[in-house]
Design a protein around this motif. Sequence first.
Motif, PDB file in Angstrom:
ATOM      1  N   LYS A  82      17.967 136.438  -7.260  1.00 21.64           N
ATOM      2  CA  LYS A  82      16.836 135.369  -7.279  1.00 21.64           C
ATOM      3  C   LYS A  82      17.724 133.866  -6.962  1.00 21.64           C
ATOM      4  CE  LYS A  82      13.366 137.761 -10.082  1.00 21.64           C
ATOM      5  NZ  LYS A  82      12.574 137.791 -10.976  1.00 21.64           N
ATOM      6  N   ALA A  83      18.773 134.090  -6.184  1.00 20.92           N
ATOM      7  CA  ALA A  83      19.473 132.825  -6.034  1.00 20.92           C
ATOM      8  C   ALA A  83      19.728 132.338  -4.288  1.00 20.92           C
ATOM      9  CB  ALA A  83      21.004 133.046  -6.679  1.00 20.92           C
ATOM     10  N   PRO A  84      18.492 132.141  -4.075  1.00 23.48           N
ATOM     11  CA  PRO A  84      18.702 131.725  -2.491  1.00 23.48           C
ATOM     12  C   PRO A  84      19.529 130.554  -2.132  1.00 23.48           C
ATOM     13  CG  PRO A  84      16.408 131.236  -3.294  1.00 23.48           C
ATOM     14  CD  PRO A  84      17.235 131.748  -4.451  1.00 23.48           C
ATOM     15  N   VAL A  85      20.332 130.624  -0.969  1.00 21.63           N
ATOM     16  CA  VAL A  85      21.002 129.564  -0.817  1.00 21.63           C
ATOM     17  C   VAL A  85      20.689 128.834   0.275  1.00 21.63           C
ATOM     18  CG1 VAL A  85      23.394 128.958   0.548  1.00 21.63           C
ATOM     19  CG2 VAL A  85      23.584 130.925  -1.060  1.00 21.63           C
ATOM     20  N   SER A  86      20.489 127.353   0.118  1.00 21.36           N
ATOM     21  CA  SER A  86      19.652 126.608   1.103  1.00 21.36           C
ATOM     22  C   SER A  86      20.746 125.984   1.971  1.00 21.36           C
ATOM     23  CB  SER A  86      19.112 125.520   0.369  1.00 21.36           C
ATOM     24  OG  SER A  86      20.089 124.649   0.003  1.00 21.36           O
ATOM     25  N   ARG A  87      22.070 125.856   1.804  1.00 25.25           N
ATOM     26  CA  ARG A  87      23.021 125.316   2.774  1.00 25.25           C
ATOM     27  C   ARG A  87      24.364 125.400   2.300  1.00 25.25           C
ATOM     28  NH1 ARG A  87      21.216 120.742  -0.198  1.00 25.25           N
ATOM     29  NH2 ARG A  87      22.854 119.305  -0.531  1.00 25.25           N
ATOM     30  N   ILE A  88      25.349 125.506   3.214  1.00 29.39           N
ATOM     31  CA  ILE A  88      26.761 125.457   2.805  1.00 29.39           C
ATOM     32  C   ILE A  88      27.338 124.020   2.746  1.00 29.39           C
ATOM     33  CG2 ILE A  88      29.025 126.246   3.540  1.00 29.39           C
ATOM     34  CD1 ILE A  88      27.542 128.803   4.689  1.00 29.39           C
ATOM     35  N   LEU A  89      28.058 123.835   1.667  1.00 28.05           N
ATOM     36  CA  LEU A  89      28.421 122.459   1.359  1.00 28.05           C
ATOM     37  C   LEU A  89      29.718 122.245   2.187  1.00 28.05           C
ATOM     38  CD1 LEU A  89      27.292 122.070  -2.263  1.00 28.05           C
ATOM     39  CD2 LEU A  89      26.129 121.176  -0.137  1.00 28.05           C
ATOM     40  N   THR A  90      30.323 120.745   2.642  1.00 27.05           N
ATOM     41  CA  THR A  90      31.273 120.682   3.174  1.00 27.05           C
ATOM     42  C   THR A  90      31.807 119.127   2.748  1.00 27.05           C
ATOM     43  OG1 THR A  90      30.354 119.765   5.333  1.00 27.05           O
ATOM     44  CG2 THR A  90      30.819 122.039   5.253  1.00 27.05           C
ATOM     45  N   LYS A  91      33.252 118.973   2.859  1.00 24.15           N
ATOM     46  CA  LYS A  91      33.716 117.603   2.548  1.00 24.15           C
ATOM     47  C   LYS A  91      34.704 117.523   3.264  1.00 24.15           C
ATOM     48  CE  LYS A  91      35.123 115.032  -1.500  1.00 24.15           C
ATOM     49  NZ  LYS A  91      35.330 114.989  -2.697  1.00 24.15           N
ATOM     50  N   VAL A 116      28.254 125.738  -2.072  1.00 19.82           N
ATOM     51  CA  VAL A 116      27.021 126.050  -1.465  1.00 19.82           C
ATOM     52  C   VAL A 116      26.007 125.452  -2.514  1.00 19.82           C
ATOM     53  CG1 VAL A 116      27.556 128.175  -0.667  1.00 19.82           C
ATOM     54  CG2 VAL A 116      26.580 128.174  -3.028  1.00 19.82           C
ATOM     55  N   ALA A 117      24.881 124.984  -1.883  1.00 19.16           N
ATOM     56  CA  ALA A 117      23.686 124.422  -2.525  1.00 19.16           C
ATOM     57  C   ALA A 117      22.646 125.552  -2.771  1.00 19.16           C
ATOM     58  CB  ALA A 117      23.407 123.262  -2.166  1.00 19.16           C
ATOM     59  N   LEU A 118      21.833 125.717  -3.845  1.00 21.21           N
ATOM     60  CA  LEU A 118      20.827 126.983  -3.741  1.00 21.21           C
ATOM     61  C   LEU A 118      19.655 126.086  -3.623  1.00 21.21           C
ATOM     62  CD1 LEU A 118      21.897 129.047  -7.139  1.00 21.21           C
ATOM     63  CD2 LEU A 118      22.431 129.311  -4.576  1.00 21.21           C
ATOM     64  N   LEU A 119      18.406 126.896  -3.217  1.00 18.38           N
ATOM     65  CA  LEU A 119      17.273 126.291  -3.193  1.00 18.38           C
ATOM     66  C   LEU A 119      16.694 125.551  -4.518  1.00 18.38           C
ATOM     67  CD1 LEU A 119      15.226 128.851  -1.053  1.00 18.38           C
ATOM     68  CD2 LEU A 119      15.849 126.460  -0.442  1.00 18.38           C
ATOM     69  N   SER A 120      17.259 125.907  -5.474  1.00 20.44           N
ATOM     70  CA  SER A 120      16.777 125.393  -6.977  1.00 20.44           C
ATOM     71  C   SER A 120      17.396 124.025  -7.098  1.00 20.44           C
ATOM     72  CB  SER A 120      17.206 126.369  -7.992  1.00 20.44           C
ATOM     73  OG  SER A 120      18.673 126.363  -8.062  1.00 20.44           O
ATOM     74  N   GLY A 121      18.258 123.714  -6.177  1.00 20.69           N
ATOM     75  CA  GLY A 121      19.222 122.416  -6.317  1.00 20.69           C
ATOM     76  C   GLY A 121      20.541 122.308  -6.997  1.00 20.69           C
ATOM     77  N   GLU A 122      20.572 123.760  -7.731  1.00 18.92           N
ATOM     78  CA  GLU A 122      22.104 123.820  -8.126  1.00 18.92           C
ATOM     79  C   GLU A 122      22.952 124.018  -7.098  1.00 18.92           C
ATOM     80  OE1 GLU A 122      24.447 127.064 -10.932  1.00 18.92           O
ATOM     81  OE2 GLU A 122      22.388 127.530 -10.239  1.00 18.92           O
ATOM     82  N   GLU A 123      24.013 123.248  -7.441  1.00 20.17           N
ATOM     83  CA  GLU A 123      25.370 123.396  -6.511  1.00 20.17           C
ATOM     84  C   GLU A 123      26.519 124.195  -7.081  1.00 20.17           C
ATOM     85  OE1 GLU A 123      26.403 119.759  -5.271  1.00 20.17           O
ATOM     86  OE2 GLU A 123      24.604 119.182  -3.916  1.00 20.17           O
ATOM     87  N   ILE A 124      27.184 124.722  -6.185  1.00 17.65           N
ATOM     88  CA  ILE A 124      28.303 125.869  -6.893  1.00 17.65           C
ATOM     89  C   ILE A 124      29.563 125.473  -5.893  1.00 17.65           C
ATOM     90  CG2 ILE A 124      29.133 127.976  -7.324  1.00 17.65           C
ATOM     91  CD1 ILE A 124      26.067 128.890  -7.327  1.00 17.65           C
ATOM     92  N   SER A 125      30.719 125.321  -6.495  1.00 19.85           N
ATOM     93  CA  SER A 125      31.865 125.096  -5.605  1.00 19.85           C
ATOM     94  C   SER A 125      32.784 126.279  -5.300  1.00 19.85           C
ATOM     95  CB  SER A 125      32.649 123.726  -6.524  1.00 19.85           C
ATOM     96  OG  SER A 125      33.187 124.164  -7.462  1.00 19.85           O
ATOM     97  N   ALA A 126      33.516 126.322  -4.495  1.00 26.16           N
ATOM     98  CA  ALA A 126      34.574 127.345  -4.178  1.00 26.16           C
ATOM     99  C   ALA A 126      35.379 126.681  -2.905  1.00 26.16           C
ATOM    100  CB  ALA A 126      33.843 128.694  -3.756  1.00 26.16           C
TER     101      ALA A 126
END
Length: 413
Positions: free
Chosen positions: A264-273, A280-290
Amino acid sequence: MGQHYDVIVIGGGHNGLVNAAYLAKAGKKVVVLERRHVLGGAAVTEEIFPGFLFSECSYVVSLLRPEIIRELDLPRHGLEILPLDGTFTPMPNGDHLWRVNDHAKTVREIRRHSRVDAEAYEEFSKMMVPMCRFVKPILSMIPPDPTTLHPRDLKRFHFLLQRFRELSSDERYTLVQLMTMSSADFLDQWFETDALKATMSASGIIGTFLGIRSPGTAYVLLHHYMGEIDGAFRSWGFSRGGTGAISNAIASAARELGVEIRTKAPVSRILTKNGQVCGVALLSGEEISAEVVSSSVDPHLTFEKFLEPSQLPADFLESVRHYKFRGSSGKVNLALDELPNFKCLPGPGAHLRGAISISPGMDYMERAYDDAKYGHYSRRPYIDMVIPSLTDPSVAPPGKHVLSCFVQYAPYK
């Protein structure tokens, strides 16, 4: 940004889970993000009707690489494969063709239809063994780049060339045919019984948007011929508890290696810098770095939805847009009060414990494809039916059964 990992794996299907397990085995801190409430992707088991457990999409196992089973010690994590014994083909004339895992019995069965085919089947089986042995190591190779002189690629080319030279002249000729011909044309060279050729040719079209007379399907036939269980070629089976039990075993092995798995952790977008992936950012708004994001979902979703077009080279994005993504198969899952009854072999029996192939003839198979070419469901489709509850009673209530129908063709569009 929230938690940090070495690698984020998008998608908790069996491929993503294997990827995560091997990364963790190499010492990486890994998290798997799955959109649904259940792991497995296409290799999933769910209770659609109360008491009936269905392998909704993928329904038999054989091409799961034995080295993965061994290296992740999947039997210890609950994987148990139950052999699928043979293929039963009902025929329109009231007869049937029933090939089993016992080679001698199969030859005797084929002899009922054609003495010529019985002799040819012996030779065919012998010839396919070196073909499988030649191709099998290639499945786990990174394809060499023919445009480079890099020593690594040259070494791979030399490996392939050396293996080809080790084949006899007849084996080389057969290998070239398998790589270029249609399954229908290839089998026509060996056999004369229509139902036998049609049933065998079905292995050449599974999962493709091609007909049995389309060039290239002979290799697909070989690919499925390479299926193995415990080192035995041409062995197919059921996973006890349904196909989802395979995914659950891989997930258990991955967790033991330290992988974190989130459903139940759908990804909304892959984050770049600064032109680099950073999480990545999840649909819930949570951001996870890697540092690395490994996507096991399809290329269109990965590169066109999860990333902004401006973040990718235009020529690469154009190539992704041209990536062929054409589904050809349908799946029908039925809950049964009782076993099916075939007029050609009435009553219950061992013939229902294997695959039941609705593939009565070559023209029947090709006409099924004719419908699909123009965007229609096949009016008379090829159907591969199995009744897993006969082998694994745990998937249905007592006295009841689960029937799985793989149907081709069912065009995506």
